[in-house]
Design a protein around this motif. Sequence first.
Motif, PDB file in Angstrom:
ATOM      1  N   THR A 131       0.825  -1.208   0.000  1.00  0.00           N
ATOM      2  CA  THR A 131       0.000   0.000   0.000  1.00  0.00           C
ATOM      3  C   THR A 131       0.858   1.256   0.000  1.00  0.00           C
ATOM      4  O   THR A 131       0.632   2.193  -0.779  1.00  0.00           O
ATOM      5  CB  THR A 131      -0.936   0.001   1.219  1.00  0.00           C
ATOM      6  OG1 THR A 131      -1.786  -1.152   1.155  1.00  0.00           O
ATOM      7  CG2 THR A 131      -1.803   1.253   1.247  1.00  0.00           C
ATOM      8  N   THR A 132       1.850   1.299   0.868  1.00  0.00           N
ATOM      9  CA  THR A 132       2.646   2.522   1.003  1.00  0.00           C
ATOM     10  C   THR A 132       3.634   2.709  -0.133  1.00  0.00           C
ATOM     11  O   THR A 132       3.962   3.853  -0.486  1.00  0.00           O
ATOM     12  CB  THR A 132       3.406   2.506   2.339  1.00  0.00           C
ATOM     13  OG1 THR A 132       4.219   1.318   2.412  1.00  0.00           O
ATOM     14  CG2 THR A 132       2.433   2.500   3.509  1.00  0.00           C
ATOM     15  N   GLU A 133       4.102   1.613  -0.753  1.00  0.00           N
ATOM     16  CA  GLU A 133       5.155   1.726  -1.754  1.00  0.00           C
ATOM     17  C   GLU A 133       4.644   1.705  -3.191  1.00  0.00           C
ATOM     18  O   GLU A 133       5.288   2.246  -4.087  1.00  0.00           O
ATOM     19  CB  GLU A 133       6.174   0.585  -1.573  1.00  0.00           C
ATOM     20  CG  GLU A 133       6.872   0.584  -0.228  1.00  0.00           C
ATOM     21  CD  GLU A 133       7.672   1.846   0.023  1.00  0.00           C
ATOM     22  OE1 GLU A 133       8.397   2.287  -0.900  1.00  0.00           O
ATOM     23  OE2 GLU A 133       7.562   2.407   1.132  1.00  0.00           O
ATOM     24  N   LEU A 134       3.474   1.088  -3.443  1.00  0.00           N
ATOM     25  CA  LEU A 134       3.036   0.902  -4.827  1.00  0.00           C
ATOM     26  C   LEU A 134       1.714   1.578  -5.176  1.00  0.00           C
ATOM     27  O   LEU A 134       1.501   1.924  -6.342  1.00  0.00           O
ATOM     28  CB  LEU A 134       2.925  -0.607  -5.139  1.00  0.00           C
ATOM     29  CG  LEU A 134       4.217  -1.418  -5.058  1.00  0.00           C
ATOM     30  CD1 LEU A 134       3.932  -2.889  -5.382  1.00  0.00           C
ATOM     31  CD2 LEU A 134       5.268  -0.867  -6.001  1.00  0.00           C
ATOM     32  N   LEU A 135       0.827   1.756  -4.210  1.00  0.00           N
ATOM     33  CA  LEU A 135      -0.509   2.254  -4.546  1.00  0.00           C
ATOM     34  C   LEU A 135      -0.572   3.785  -4.502  1.00  0.00           C
ATOM     35  O   LEU A 135       0.228   4.424  -3.812  1.00  0.00           O
ATOM     36  CB  LEU A 135      -1.541   1.675  -3.570  1.00  0.00           C
ATOM     37  CG  LEU A 135      -1.683   0.153  -3.533  1.00  0.00           C
ATOM     38  CD1 LEU A 135      -2.880  -0.241  -2.680  1.00  0.00           C
ATOM     39  CD2 LEU A 135      -1.777  -0.450  -4.922  1.00  0.00           C
ATOM     40  N   ALA A 175      -3.986   1.129   7.237  1.00  0.00           N
ATOM     41  CA  ALA A 175      -2.658   0.993   6.635  1.00  0.00           C
ATOM     42  C   ALA A 175      -2.108   2.341   6.185  1.00  0.00           C
ATOM     43  O   ALA A 175      -0.893   2.578   6.248  1.00  0.00           O
ATOM     44  CB  ALA A 175      -2.717   0.028   5.447  1.00  0.00           C
ATOM     45  N   TYR A 176      -2.987   3.239   5.735  1.00  0.00           N
ATOM     46  CA  TYR A 176      -2.540   4.571   5.321  1.00  0.00           C
ATOM     47  C   TYR A 176      -2.161   5.447   6.521  1.00  0.00           C
ATOM     48  O   TYR A 176      -1.288   6.300   6.420  1.00  0.00           O
ATOM     49  CB  TYR A 176      -3.651   5.271   4.525  1.00  0.00           C
ATOM     50  CG  TYR A 176      -3.672   4.923   3.053  1.00  0.00           C
ATOM     51  CD1 TYR A 176      -2.607   5.254   2.222  1.00  0.00           C
ATOM     52  CD2 TYR A 176      -4.773   4.286   2.485  1.00  0.00           C
ATOM     53  CE1 TYR A 176      -2.638   4.944   0.867  1.00  0.00           C
ATOM     54  CE2 TYR A 176      -4.813   3.978   1.137  1.00  0.00           C
ATOM     55  CZ  TYR A 176      -3.733   4.310   0.328  1.00  0.00           C
ATOM     56  OH  TYR A 176      -3.766   4.007  -1.010  1.00  0.00           O
ATOM     57  N   ARG A 177      -2.815   5.237   7.673  1.00  0.00           N
ATOM     58  CA  ARG A 177      -2.643   6.142   8.799  1.00  0.00           C
ATOM     59  C   ARG A 177      -1.746   5.601   9.897  1.00  0.00           C
ATOM     60  O   ARG A 177      -1.382   6.338  10.829  1.00  0.00           O
ATOM     61  CB  ARG A 177      -4.005   6.513   9.391  1.00  0.00           C
ATOM     62  CG  ARG A 177      -4.953   7.174   8.401  1.00  0.00           C
ATOM     63  CD  ARG A 177      -6.254   7.577   9.059  1.00  0.00           C
ATOM     64  NE  ARG A 177      -6.074   8.677   9.984  1.00  0.00           N
ATOM     65  CZ  ARG A 177      -6.219   9.961   9.647  1.00  0.00           C
ATOM     66  NH1 ARG A 177      -6.529  10.289   8.407  1.00  0.00           N
ATOM     67  NH2 ARG A 177      -6.057  10.902  10.541  1.00  0.00           N
TER      68      ARG A 177
END
Length: 321
Positions: free
Chosen positions: A62-66, A121-123
């Motif tokens: 999520t943090t590296e690709l999206l 996951a974003y926060r």
Amino acid sequence: MSASESTAEHRPSGAQPSAQDLPTQDPTANAPSPRRSVRAAAGIAALAAIGPATWGTTYVTTTELLPPDRPLLAAALRALPAGLILLALTRRLPRGDWWWKAAVLGLLNFGAFFPLLFFGAYRLPGGVASTISAVMPLLVAGFGIGVLKVRPTRRTLIAGLVGVVGVGLLVLRGSAAVDATGIAAMLAATTLMALAVVLSKRWGRPEGVSLLTLTGWQLTAGGLVLAPIALTAEGLPDHFTGANLAGYAYLGIIGTAIAYALWFRGIERLPASSVSFLGLTNPVVATLAGLLLLGQTLTPWQLGGLALVLTSVLLGQSRRA
């Protein structure tokens, strides 16, 4: 001359042998040996653990690709395409009460769980999110009392507490950021998934329906709920990069369609409490992904936490075959 031979010698010609004359058979002769049953259960558990193991890579993916700040879109693109592909392959729709059962499980496992998971996951750092998800075995034990009428054993409760402590040592650091809304989202997501595990165990699977079919029903139901909400609330980014497409493809095919089919197979064939402990492989993989991809290192406390997590998974497996 033995007694049986003597009896046979004096039996009139053409008479049927009596029950005493027939050779006795061991009723357990054709039953699987305890060792074979334990080996089979271990194999099922190992395959089921692939699901949460791949979910451990969700945070770094999520943090590296999206694209940033689109949790609803990430959830919809993870669920709906995979569900439609499985429906196209299996070509079977629900019947009877499985229309609403598939809808309920699809909402719990995907429609509500996925957006909460991506929001967290974003926060939150992956470690904090994983620590919160480690309470799932305890939640499954609690739901099991009301839904399955199964009281958790002392061994299950101890293993659950050991798992929470182990995950905390494994993934938390003094500098870990704490976001209240992110924590609430992850706790809600974990609660929904625990309830889905218990309901899946109670409802089972329709006769003649494959696991891929059941997985496709749930993914499609959850995706159909998510898609219009995601398009309305977030919309699509101006363009998708190659990294974005690779991330969505990985999460949809490997981390969802395949992972959940194996996870549902474990729920079907293992006790609910046992399969819930396999979810602790999630933070282990999340930590290893940080080591390999983000250049992080393990402290002695984290090594101790890893040992506790693995101990919890082993303790949480039922001793009954």
